[in-house]
Design an enzyme around this catalytic site. Structure first.
Site, PDB file in Angstrom:
ATOM      1  N   ASN A  72       0.805  -1.004   0.309  1.00  6.58           N
ATOM      2  CA  ASN A  72       0.216  -0.429  -0.196  1.00  6.58           C
ATOM      3  C   ASN A  72       0.865   0.919  -0.171  1.00  6.58           C
ATOM      4  O   ASN A  72       0.642   2.409  -0.604  1.00  6.58           O
ATOM      5  CB  ASN A  72      -0.754  -0.275   1.549  1.00  6.58           C
ATOM      6  N   GLU A 173      -2.403  -3.708  -5.659  1.00  7.23           N
ATOM      7  CA  GLU A 173      -3.742  -4.171  -4.771  1.00  7.23           C
ATOM      8  C   GLU A 173      -4.473  -3.114  -5.552  1.00  7.23           C
ATOM      9  O   GLU A 173      -5.026  -2.117  -5.042  1.00  7.23           O
ATOM     10  CB  GLU A 173      -4.306  -3.861  -4.024  1.00  7.23           C
ATOM     11  N   GLU A 292       2.001 -12.051  -2.596  1.00  8.77           N
ATOM     12  CA  GLU A 292       2.286 -11.646  -1.521  1.00  8.77           C
ATOM     13  C   GLU A 292       1.483 -12.339  -0.379  1.00  8.77           C
ATOM     14  O   GLU A 292      -0.564 -12.947  -1.647  1.00  8.77           O
ATOM     15  CB  GLU A 292       0.734 -10.345  -1.040  1.00  8.77           C
TER      16      GLU A 292
HETATM   17  O1  AHR Z   1       1.449  -6.915   3.335  1.00  9.31           O
HETATM   18  C1  AHR Z   1       0.306  -6.019   4.109  1.00  9.31           C
HETATM   19  C2  AHR Z   1      -0.357  -5.003   3.254  1.00  9.31           C
HETATM   20  O2  AHR Z   1      -2.091  -6.280   2.475  1.00  9.31           O
HETATM   21  C3  AHR Z   1       0.445  -4.754   2.090  1.00  9.31           C
HETATM   22  O3  AHR Z   1       1.061  -3.081   2.106  1.00  9.31           O
HETATM   23  C4  AHR Z   1      -1.232  -4.400   1.126  1.00  9.31           C
HETATM   24  O4  AHR Z   1      -0.315  -4.892  -0.170  1.00  9.31           O
HETATM   25  C5  AHR Z   1      -1.818  -5.560   1.082  1.00  9.31           C
HETATM   26  O5  AHR Z   1      -3.280  -5.494   1.281  1.00  9.31           O
END
Ligand code: AHR
Length: 498
Positions: A72, A173, A292
């Site tokens: 984020n 995202e 992720e």
């Molecule tokens: O990894 C933590 C957060 O999770 C990241 O910043 C984001 O991409 C996801 O929502």
């Protein structure tokens, strides 16, 4: 005792393992950077301020790839704030995590750190509050040798040789309403296409990852992937997937079945990629970047109480237990079982923030999840064999969940065979057998197990080795057949060789 069998054939290889599936992630978030990998002035840090104890653990896990700088965070980031003389770098509000970003660590520090960690960068560009122009400038700063404004700017910062960064994420995202500058699939698809095209004008050899959905549960899942790829199929090489699982209601069998959901997620995204391929009559295949994935839920309540606009607070500091390690082991097995399409994956994240490695001012330690991650990364190289698992299953929120997750890898050069297996039976041991007559002269090299009986046991600063793998003598080979006894609720690695 439950019985299971694993069936392999030496000639039936699924795919070579792309080592990048053992990647991880460092975001400017919480204490991942500040107090995690970077702590100038600490007796545990080197002359550049990098924590040496943390570097040692990262090298131990042979982490091949680290995604940076977000997450984020990247969707509001100005990379220029983090380069040049440190005393001139601005302190900024990071709106993603409501903290202050000092910018004392930036691109050049990260690239130096990567060298010391023995890893490669996977760089993300800001497609939230910024766009193609800034991405172009960044790649010029990183990959052009000299003679242009941004390449000469890099040289003026003391970096003569270009970094030649080859793997780039087109935002993060972008489907999520929490994301700064989030977009509709149409808007993002067009932006990703144009940004990718312009970045390739600077460096035609880069590989690009387009954003898929933030999770399988996003309301736009499916149509997001399709629309985005309709636009940027020719520019993208990979489509991203993200997922986190948790056990807030303490329903362990359901929690451990989350790998079934992960498997389904991968299958669905592969189908969508191939559907767009067919519609476009394209010869090109889009592969997956699961950039992720992890367990994440322990810290949620604590994080709601955090003060705003402070620097590097304790954020997302999940303390992982035995059952989390089992699921992480299963998720790695799931990724390997899709090695034909999943070419990149990042355990999110690496240090302090939902991480296998934790730090305090006095040292670093391995969380429970470090072990399946480290062993799979170190020993899970070579090729994945098509692995058929014959075992009973149980009913879960995700449908039928097998009691055993397993995958077998072969390394023809080193002449080894490696089995990764998780016994999800909470009550009993399981006997697993596998016909190995094609590997007649192989013997057992080691059987490691993570089989702590208390599913809630954790490692902490004061008790860092409460949960750690032990050697098992539960495996034997007789008349060309491997028989292994897997303890209840255990993760196992059985290595065989000549
Ligand atoms: O990894 C933590 C957060 O999770 C990241 O910043 C984001 O991409 C996801 O929502």
């Amino acid at each position: 005792m439950k019985q299971a069998s694993i069936h392999i054939d030496r000639n039936f290889k699924l795919a070579d393992v792309d080592e990048r599936i053992y990647g991880s992630f460092i975001e400017h978030l919480g204490r991942a950077v500040y107090g995690g990998i970077y702590q100038p002035g600490s007796p545990l840090s080197d002359e550049q301020g990098f924590r040496s104890d943390v570097l040692a653990l990262i090298r131990e896990a042979k982490v091949p790839l680290v995604r940076y700088p977000g997450g984020n965070f990247v969707s509001g980031y100005h990379w220029e704030d983090g380069v040049g003389p440190k005393e001139q770098r601005p302190r900024k509000l990071d709106l993603a995590w409501s903290v202050i970003e000092s910018n004392q660590f930036g691109l050049n520090e990260f690239m130096d750190w990567c060298k010391k960690a023995g890893t490669s960068p996977m760089m993300a560009v800001n497609l939230g509050t910024r766009g193609a122009e800034d991405a172009k400038n960044l790649i010029e700063y990183c990959n052009i040798e000299k003679g242009s404004y941004y390449s000469d700017l890099r040289r003026s910062h003391g970096v003569t040789d270009p970094y030649d960064i080859k793997l780039w994420c087109l935002g993060n995202e972008m489907d999520g309403p929490w994301q700064m500058g989030h977009k509709t699939a149409e808007e993002y698809g067009r932006l990703a296409e144009e940004t990718g095209r312009i970045m390739r004008m600077v460096d035609p050899e880069i590989e690009l990852v387009a954003c898929g959905s933030s999770s399988l549960s996003m309301p736009t899942f499916g149509s997001w992937e399709e629309t985005v790829l309709e636009h940027c199929y020719d520019e993208a090489d990979y489509l991203s997937l993200h997922t986190y699982y948790g056990n807030p209601e303490d329903k362990t069998p359901d929690f451990l079945a989350s790998s079934v959901a992960m498997d389904e997620f991968i299958r669905s995204v592969v189908s969508i990629c191939d559907c767009v391929k067919a519609k476009k009559r394209s010869k090109k295949q889009i592969n997956l970047s699961f950039d992720e994935w992890n367990v994440w839920y322990h810290s949620n309540e604590e994080d709601k109480k955090l003060e705003r606009w402070i620097q590097a607070p304790h954020q997302l500091e999940d303390v992982y237990n035995q059952e989390d390690a089992l699921l992480v082991g299963s998720m790695l097995i799931t990724l390997l079982r899709h090695a034909d399409r999943v070419k990149i994956a990042c355990l999110a994240q690496l240090v302090n923030v939902i991480a296998p490695i934790m730090t305090s001012d006095t040292g670093a330690w391995r969380q429970t999840i470090f072990y399946p991650y480290m062993y799979t990364s170190v020993c899970g190289r070579g090729a994945v064999l098509q692995t058929v698992v014959d075992v009973s299953s149980y009913e879960s929120v995700y449908g039928d969940a097998p009691f055993l997750d397993a995958v077998v890898l072969t390394d023809e050069e080193k002449e080894t065979l490696t089995v990764f297996a998780v016994n999800k039976d909470l009550e009993g041991s399981m006997t697993v057998s596998c016909d190995l007559r094609q590997y007649a002269d192989y013997r057992i090299l080691e059987h490691m197990e993570l089989a702590e009986a208390d599913l809630k046991a954790v490692n902490t600063r004061l008790c860092p080795d409460a949960v750690c793998p032990k050697k098992s003598d539960g495996s034997r080979i007789e008349e060309g057949r491997l028989t292994a006894v897997l303890k209840p609720k255990s993760w196992n690695m059985i290595r065989l060789g000549k």
